[in-house]
Design an enzyme around this catalytic site. Structure first.
Site, PDB file in Angstrom:
ATOM      1  N   TYR A 119      39.939  36.454  31.283  1.00  0.00           N
ATOM      2  CA  TYR A 119      41.373  36.610  31.600  1.00  0.00           C
ATOM      3  C   TYR A 119      41.620  36.430  33.106  1.00  0.00           C
ATOM      4  CZ  TYR A 119      45.979  38.959  31.420  1.00  0.00           C
ATOM      5  OH  TYR A 119      47.320  39.274  31.522  1.00  0.00           O
ATOM      6  N   LYS A 138      43.931  33.517  34.737  1.00  0.00           N
ATOM      7  CA  LYS A 138      45.114  33.824  35.560  1.00  0.00           C
ATOM      8  C   LYS A 138      44.941  33.311  36.989  1.00  0.00           C
ATOM      9  CE  LYS A 138      47.625  35.901  32.403  1.00  0.00           C
ATOM     10  NZ  LYS A 138      48.776  35.187  31.832  1.00  0.00           N
TER      11      LYS A 138
END
Ligand code: NAP
Length: 246
Positions: A154, A158
């Site tokens: 993640y 991002k």
């Protein structure tokens, strides 16, 4: 701030942060295209919005599929003739310790959070560049800026989204299209619902603003970045995190 006459596309717009974003744009006068995997939920929300003010319409779209992205964006352009604002909000987590992380968890999180934003941006860019006008806001995360144990996939996605935002801002700027990102901290949604009260307290207790955020907190920042009030702002990442990152 007004979005009267504007067409706004929000991915993952039927729940959580995306729903609050779609709602805020609609409150400000926009026609809203809501993308989601769960078409029924998106349709129900679009119908609710359309009861007052500008029309809203739902589109089934799994952003991890290029064909689905292209087809859904084409449908929006057929229905509304243009896209003024794109918000790439669709995202997932599949947390796990680094050494135990499966390739599948890595790929799914990268494909949804980063690949999905790329595919939707690519599908929308041609019409925005031709119109020499448009605003794109990508929903990143503070963990893409500072990292987080247990979220290698993640955080990488991002952080990649921040790079994608800046590259597109440089490429599209001369053609009147601005690209920015928001980096939310801990926001109360389904994504964070499995955290215990103690875990949330540990993350928010020492924050300057001493609370978790609400989806509406993020919506306000997204609308600002998409608005004419931010006409000279591009390639920026606005943290919406109660002061977690500064
Ligand atoms: P959420 O409540 O779990 O909602 C996720 C949304 O993404 C849903 O609307 C879902 O649509 C959509 N989505 C997921 N995978 C998709 C796919 N493959 N194709 C299309 N849509 C997909 O999460 P949230 O907290 O609102 O998160 C929204 C965004 O904010 C995400 O990008 C997330 O990473 C980011 N963010 C959240 C927090 C937080 O603390 N909550 C913090 C920082 C950043 P369906 O329901 O149709 O599947």
């Amino acid at each position: 701030m007004t979005f009267d006459g504007k067409v706004v596309l929000v991915t993952g717009g039927a729940r959580g942060i995306g729903r609050a974003i779609a709602q805020r744009f609609h409150d400000l006068g926009a026609q809203v295209a809501i993308f989601g995997r769960n078409v029924e939920a998106a349709q129900a929300f679009a119908q609710e919005l359309s009861k007052s003010g500008a029309p809203a319409k739902a589109y089934g779209c799994d952003v991890s599929s290029a064909d689905a992205c292209n087809a859904a964006v084409e449908e929006v352009l057929k229905d509304f003739q243009k896209i003024d604002v794109l918000v790439n909000n669709a995202g997932i987590t599949q947390d796990g310790l680094f050494v135990r992380m499966k390739d599948e968890a890595w790929q799914q999180v990268l494909e949804t959070n980063l690949g999905g934003a790329f595919r939707i941006m690519r599908a929308c860019a041609r019409s925005m560049l031709k119109a020499r006008s448009g605003a794109i806001v990508n929903v990143a995360s503070v963990v893409g800026l500072i990292g987080n144990a247990g979220q290698a996939n993640y955080c990488a996605a991002k952080a990649g989204l921040v790079g994608l935002t800046k590259a597109a801002a440089r490429e599209f700027g001369a053609r009147g299209v601005r690209v920015n990102a928001v980096a939310p901290g801990l926001i109360e949604t389904d994504m964070t619902a499995s955290m215990t009260g103690d875990q949330k307290q540990a993350l928010t207790g020492n924050l300057p603003l001493a609370r978790a955020g609400k989806p509406e907190d993020v919506a306000g920042a997204v609308c600002f970045l998409a608005s004419d009030d931010a006409a000279y702002v591009t390639g920026q990442v606005l943290s919406v995190c109660g002061g977690m990152v500064m």
